[in-house]
Design an enzyme around this catalytic site. Sequence first.
Site, mmCIF file in Angstrom:
data_model
loop_
_atom_site.group_PDB
_atom_site.id
_atom_site.type_symbol
_atom_site.label_atom_id
_atom_site.label_comp_id
_atom_site.label_asym_id
_atom_site.label_seq_id
_atom_site.Cartn_x
_atom_site.Cartn_y
_atom_site.Cartn_z
ATOM 1 N N LYS A 292 0.262 -9.635 -3.437
ATOM 2 C CA LYS A 292 -0.179 -9.325 -2.073
ATOM 3 C C LYS A 292 -1.334 -8.344 -2.185
ATOM 4 O O LYS A 292 -1.150 -7.205 -2.610
ATOM 5 C CB LYS A 292 0.956 -8.741 -1.237
ATOM 6 C CG LYS A 292 0.562 -8.514 0.217
ATOM 7 C CD LYS A 292 1.788 -8.229 1.083
ATOM 8 C CE LYS A 292 1.481 -8.268 2.564
ATOM 9 N NZ LYS A 292 0.646 -7.187 3.052
ATOM 10 N N ARG A 473 4.002 -17.665 12.234
ATOM 11 C CA ARG A 473 4.625 -16.616 11.433
ATOM 12 C C ARG A 473 6.024 -17.093 11.093
ATOM 13 O O ARG A 473 7.015 -16.652 11.657
ATOM 14 C CB ARG A 473 4.677 -15.304 12.227
ATOM 15 C CG ARG A 473 4.993 -14.093 11.388
ATOM 16 C CD ARG A 473 5.102 -12.850 12.245
ATOM 17 N NE ARG A 473 3.826 -12.328 12.715
ATOM 18 C CZ ARG A 473 2.959 -11.680 11.948
ATOM 19 N NH1 ARG A 473 3.204 -11.485 10.674
ATOM 20 N NH2 ARG A 473 1.830 -11.236 12.443
HETATM 21 P P1 AMP Z 1 0.758 -8.170 6.901
HETATM 22 O O1 AMP Z 1 -0.674 -7.925 7.295
HETATM 23 O O2 AMP Z 1 1.462 -6.985 6.348
HETATM 24 O O3 AMP Z 1 1.503 -8.920 7.975
HETATM 25 O O4 AMP Z 1 0.737 -9.175 5.665
HETATM 26 C C1 AMP Z 1 0.170 -10.429 5.738
HETATM 27 C C2 AMP Z 1 -1.251 -10.352 5.265
HETATM 28 O O5 AMP Z 1 -1.291 -10.112 3.862
HETATM 29 C C3 AMP Z 1 -2.003 -11.647 5.406
HETATM 30 O O6 AMP Z 1 -2.495 -11.838 6.704
HETATM 31 C C4 AMP Z 1 -3.115 -11.487 4.409
HETATM 32 O O7 AMP Z 1 -4.214 -10.847 5.025
HETATM 33 C C5 AMP Z 1 -2.539 -10.537 3.380
HETATM 34 N N1 AMP Z 1 -2.339 -11.130 2.047
HETATM 35 C C6 AMP Z 1 -2.609 -10.498 0.887
HETATM 36 N N2 AMP Z 1 -2.320 -11.262 -0.167
HETATM 37 C C7 AMP Z 1 -1.852 -12.442 0.321
HETATM 38 C C8 AMP Z 1 -1.383 -13.651 -0.286
HETATM 39 N N3 AMP Z 1 -1.326 -13.813 -1.598
HETATM 40 N N4 AMP Z 1 -0.985 -14.644 0.559
HETATM 41 C C9 AMP Z 1 -1.021 -14.498 1.901
HETATM 42 N N5 AMP Z 1 -1.452 -13.379 2.516
HETATM 43 C C10 AMP Z 1 -1.866 -12.356 1.745
#
Ligand code: AMP
Length: 635
Positions: A292, A473
């Site tokens: 991530k 989501r």
């Molecule tokens: P959050 O913003 O905490 O809801 O986490 C989701 C976000 O993590 C996504 O919208 C992406 O911008 C980010 N992200 C980072 N690495 C990844 C990955 N390998 N796959 C999908 N999303 C990722």
Amino acid sequence: MEFAALAERAERVAAHDGDIETTLAVADLLADAGDGGADRGAGDDLSVVVRFLLGRVFPAHDTRTLDVGPALCREAVARAAGPNVDAADVEDRLAERGEIGAVAAAYDFGGQRGLAAFGSGRDALTVAAVDEELRDLAAASGDGSESRKRDALFGLFTRCSPSEAAFLARLVLGEMRLGVGEGTVRDAIAEAFLSPETPTDDSDESDGDHDGPADGDDPELAAPADAVAAVERALHVTNDYGRVAVRARDEGIAGLRAESLRVGRPVQAMLAQAGTATDAVDAFGEVAVETKFDGARVQIHYAPDGAEADDDAPDDDAPDSDDSPLGPRLYSRNMDDVTEALPEIAEFVADRVDVPVILDGEVVAVDDDGDPLPFQEVLRRFRRKHDIDRMRETVSLRLHAFDCLHADGDDLLDEPLRVRHDRLREALPDAAADLTLAGDADAIAAEERAALDAGHEGVMLKNPESAYTPGDRGRDWLKRKPDVETLDAVVVGAEWGEGRRAELFGTFLLAVRDGDGASDPDGRDAAGRDPDDRDAGDLAPPGYATVGKVATGITDEALADLTARLEPLVVEETGTTVAFDPELVVEVGYEEIQTSPTYSAGYALRFPRFVGVREDKDVDGADSLARVRRLAGDD
Ligand code: AMP
């Protein structure tokens, strides 16, 4: 359609409060808006009405905006309200009523100009005319554009009845307040144009004669699930509710199924839910683990030899609808065009990709060694309009692509992730994020440690068989929730290991302090069990309640150390199971605490993980059952 008719119908829609009633009312409205007979031509308001209901003038993929803020809207309202009203007056009323639509309606602009007396002789606004004026307004740019926007809006307000004024004010600010969400419009499109009962005759515009239920019946949607699914899929690939409504009406399900992605037309990003490693293993079996990245989401569109032409679009709204080459375009998570701010990412893609693609990824700021910097750094670059070259020197960026929605003419949304990832690696190997398949929580934990050690945020856990569902989501992408808090537990028992490890303890029984349990006159434990019902391996000493067993996260060295410390504490041995005097306190991580009849605390740690011995604590400092209850959310 007259704008007044739309505004009044919208008010009626807003008055419904049931999901199904609202959907049926919207379906009626769409059926009427889209009912222009065989030669609808210029009278076809359907796509505009659909967008207006969602508070939009442009489709979501279109990066144009009205750029009308609340202040400008208040000024236009004030001017239309007459010489005795100023923006401060509008602001006061807004403070009272809380909402611009109600304020605009209360001024009665037509009445101010003495037009009310003419009744229907008023120069009626049409939906199409409002749409056109707002599009012109959006196009105003450069010096004086703000005052031109104010003039245009003022001109529109002066022609509005109260309900039109309310609708217009809400529309320009994108706050429709009709209780009509995207899901309602999706269902209403299916209901209006794809339900078996969809009327084929000319319907009367005013009475809503869609085959809805008679009064008093429980309303029911008639559109079958596959019709709704076809609308949903078309919405995913086009990102345009107006276009999809027209397609559904004109070409039915087959027309919707023929819709495809287009390079240059961004789609909604797929989103993730929080979840744990065990959630992922339980749900997916084999889990696709990715880093991530702590940056900003970017969707990349690139057509080195020309974007596919889109000749049969129901409206020719979309920019880039010709087939000239499309340089890389980068869109943010909200589908804003951020290409200009990130020139090196666009160059990176242009230098390496040689087929049309739509890619999904994350842009991360990096230091001189290429190590990731905190998310705030990337924000210094992301929406920048000025000083881009200077900032390019200051904050370096790196692209990590993790998905591929389209490659070389193939739409991949419905392909499983592992296939999409293969296509991603083919298209842009230099930026494709690693994807590792993991079969258990230990393997996931190892990936997470590696990602954290490399300075990233953690891991994403994905279903390798899942489709890409824009805007969703769902549970196919999980962002791993870090262990919240650890627990300091007392080791009250163990099991000897097997084979090579037969000389060492392998699994350790953990307990917390339980002041109440010790004084329970019946000897019942916190799980409510009689002492005779417990098995030997679960016998906690008086004053303790067991919460789980830990066998994970223990190195060979730690195992030898634990065995050496615990052997002298053995008080009872049954088969391969031993009980200890409560003396040693260990720290354990876990993913969740669940109620469970398995242990005497009445709770069990999910996926417990050994962190280390609490050298600094004796048993009196160990955690209590009361804290376990709190952590489980029961107190
Ligand atoms: P959050 O913003 O905490 O809801 O986490 C989701 C976000 O993590 C996504 O919208 C992406 O911008 C980010 N992200 C980072 N690495 C990844 C990955 N390998 N796959 C999908 N999303 C990722």
